[in-house]
Design a protein around this motif. Structure first.
Motif, short mmCIF file in Angstrom:
data_model
loop_
_atom_site.label_atom_id
_atom_site.label_comp_id
_atom_site.label_asym_id
_atom_site.label_seq_id
_atom_site.Cartn_x
_atom_site.Cartn_y
_atom_site.Cartn_z
N ARG A 52 98.33 2.08 -60.56
CA ARG A 52 98.62 2.84 -61.79
C ARG A 52 98.02 4.23 -61.64
O ARG A 52 96.85 4.44 -61.88
CB ARG A 52 98.04 2.14 -63.02
N GLU A 53 98.85 5.16 -61.23
CA GLU A 53 98.40 6.53 -61.04
C GLU A 53 99.34 7.49 -61.76
O GLU A 53 100.56 7.28 -61.75
CB GLU A 53 98.36 6.89 -59.55
N PRO A 54 98.81 8.55 -62.37
CA PRO A 54 99.68 9.53 -63.02
C PRO A 54 100.63 10.16 -62.01
O PRO A 54 100.27 10.39 -60.85
CB PRO A 54 98.70 10.57 -63.58
N PHE A 55 101.85 10.42 -62.46
CA PHE A 55 102.82 11.08 -61.60
C PHE A 55 103.14 12.46 -62.17
O PHE A 55 103.56 12.59 -63.32
CB PHE A 55 104.11 10.27 -61.49
N GLY A 56 102.95 13.49 -61.36
CA GLY A 56 103.30 14.86 -61.75
C GLY A 56 104.41 15.38 -60.86
O GLY A 56 104.21 15.56 -59.65
N VAL A 57 105.57 15.62 -61.43
CA VAL A 57 106.73 16.00 -60.62
C VAL A 57 106.51 17.34 -59.91
O VAL A 57 107.02 17.56 -58.80
CB VAL A 57 108.01 16.03 -61.48
N LEU A 58 105.72 18.23 -60.51
CA LEU A 58 105.50 19.54 -59.91
C LEU A 58 104.67 19.49 -58.64
O LEU A 58 104.59 20.47 -57.91
CB LEU A 58 104.84 20.48 -60.93
N GLU A 59 104.09 18.34 -58.38
CA GLU A 59 103.34 18.16 -57.13
C GLU A 59 104.26 17.84 -55.95
O GLU A 59 103.80 17.68 -54.82
CB GLU A 59 102.32 17.03 -57.30
N HIS A 60 105.56 17.74 -56.22
CA HIS A 60 106.51 17.35 -55.19
C HIS A 60 107.66 18.34 -55.09
O HIS A 60 108.82 17.96 -54.91
CB HIS A 60 107.05 15.94 -55.49
N LYS A 61 107.33 19.63 -55.17
CA LYS A 61 108.37 20.66 -55.15
C LYS A 61 109.16 20.68 -53.85
O LYS A 61 110.31 21.10 -53.83
CB LYS A 61 107.73 22.03 -55.39
N ASP A 62 108.53 20.22 -52.78
CA ASP A 62 109.23 20.20 -51.49
C ASP A 62 110.40 19.23 -51.48
O ASP A 62 111.27 19.31 -50.60
CB ASP A 62 108.25 19.84 -50.37
N LYS A 63 110.46 18.34 -52.46
CA LYS A 63 111.53 17.35 -52.54
C LYS A 63 112.56 17.69 -53.60
O LYS A 63 113.50 16.92 -53.84
CB LYS A 63 110.95 15.96 -52.79
N PHE A 64 112.40 18.84 -54.27
CA PHE A 64 113.30 19.19 -55.37
C PHE A 64 114.74 19.37 -54.90
O PHE A 64 115.68 18.87 -55.53
CB PHE A 64 112.81 20.47 -56.07
N GLU A 65 114.93 20.12 -53.83
CA GLU A 65 116.30 20.42 -53.39
C GLU A 65 117.06 19.16 -53.04
O GLU A 65 118.20 18.94 -53.50
CB GLU A 65 116.29 21.38 -52.20
#
Length: 283
Positions: free
Chosen positions: A220-233
């Motif tokens: 159970r860990e918080p997920f922050g989408v902005l920490e994965h910008k390399d996967k956005f495209e």
């Protein structure tokens, strides 16, 4: 140039629930001449979520870039990929709370596409439950405002819960966690049931729940989408492909008029929306 803008009129207070009257619309004048480095933009759609492209990717549905083929879709997709540990053929059951909301309605569908064999949603009205099952491909849905959630969850998840996409926190999440399997996973996306309380971003868990997490080795860990910008495209391209193929269904609740932004925000915070809440700006 004469424009309208929405400004903060008042605050709801430490434990208050946001209402439309916390915002007000006012008129203002902007200079017609642009300085170097400035641009003039017209707002067509406004996103009003508490977390505050190429049109062909969404077949011209520009508002989808605020939701399903934007940050909401990426949050659901990358959250599941990074924290869900779904394995095709493993017969995993996924539960989604806040399942009729902007993220939840996508997360359930994506969980299925990624390999879950059973997907169950939890939401707050019979209408939402019906839409989840009949339109969005959920196997079952529970109205948490009716009946006993724990009993209903046991009925629709007879093999327990392997993946939990948590949008709400609080009592609902405690109920789901009590039925999670050994070595299962929680995707900690949101805690909307706690947003109006004067508590830490991640409110403390009950000792019983902490013990369950430890004993069953539940992540159970918080997920922050902005920490994965390399996967956005790549994520946007995947979401677009699913949408164009008809595998990812998109729901929106649209309110017209900038002056109704406060009403739209209140709707999100009280569960009035199905799918993404959008404000369409009058031309």
């Amino acid at each position: 140039m004469h424009v309208q803008r929405v400004v903060l009129n008042s605050r709801p207070g430490t434990h208050g629930t946001p209402v439309a009257e916390n915002f007000r619309t006012e008129e203002a004048d902007l200079p017609d001449k642009l300085n170097v480095g400035q641009v003039k933009a017209r707002t067509l759609y406004l996103s009003v979520d508490p977390y505050m492209v190429d049109p062909q990717l969404a077949d011209g549905h520009l508002s989808y870039f605020l939701g399903a083929i934007g940050i909401m879709g990426l949050t659901s997709l990358l959250g599941i990929k990074e924290k869900g540990h779904i394995s095709v053929g493993s017969n995993q059951t996924m539960v989604v709370s806040g399942a009729a909301g902007a993220c939840g309605s996508l997360a359930g569908q994506i969980g299925r596409l990624e390999g879950c064999s059973r997907v169950v949603g939890i939401c707050g009205t019979d209408e939402k439950c019906s839409i989840l099952v009949s339109e969005l491909g959920f196997d079952a849905a529970i109205n948490y405002k009716k009946g006993n959630v724990a009993e209903e969850l046991r009925k629709v998840c007879p093999s327990g819960v392997d993946v939990y996409f948590d949008n709400v926190g609080g009592d609902i999440s405690d109920t789901v966690i009590r039925q999670m399997n050994q070595n299962s996973h929680i995707i900690l996306c949101g805690q909307i049931s706690q947003y109006n309380n004067n508590m830490p971003h991640l409110p403390p868990l009950l000792p019983e729940i902490e013990s369950i997490l430890k004993t069953k080795n539940i992540t159970r860990e918080p997920f922050g989408v902005l920490e994965h910008k390399d996967k956005f495209e790549s994520g946007i391209l995947q979401l677009s492909q699913w949408f164009k193929e008809g595998k990812l269904k998109v729901r929106e609740t649209v309110i017209n008029g900038l002056e109704n932004m406060g009403v739209a925000f209140q709707s999100v915070m009280t569960g009035g929306n199905i799918g993404k809440q959008i404000v369409r700006i009058s031309e």
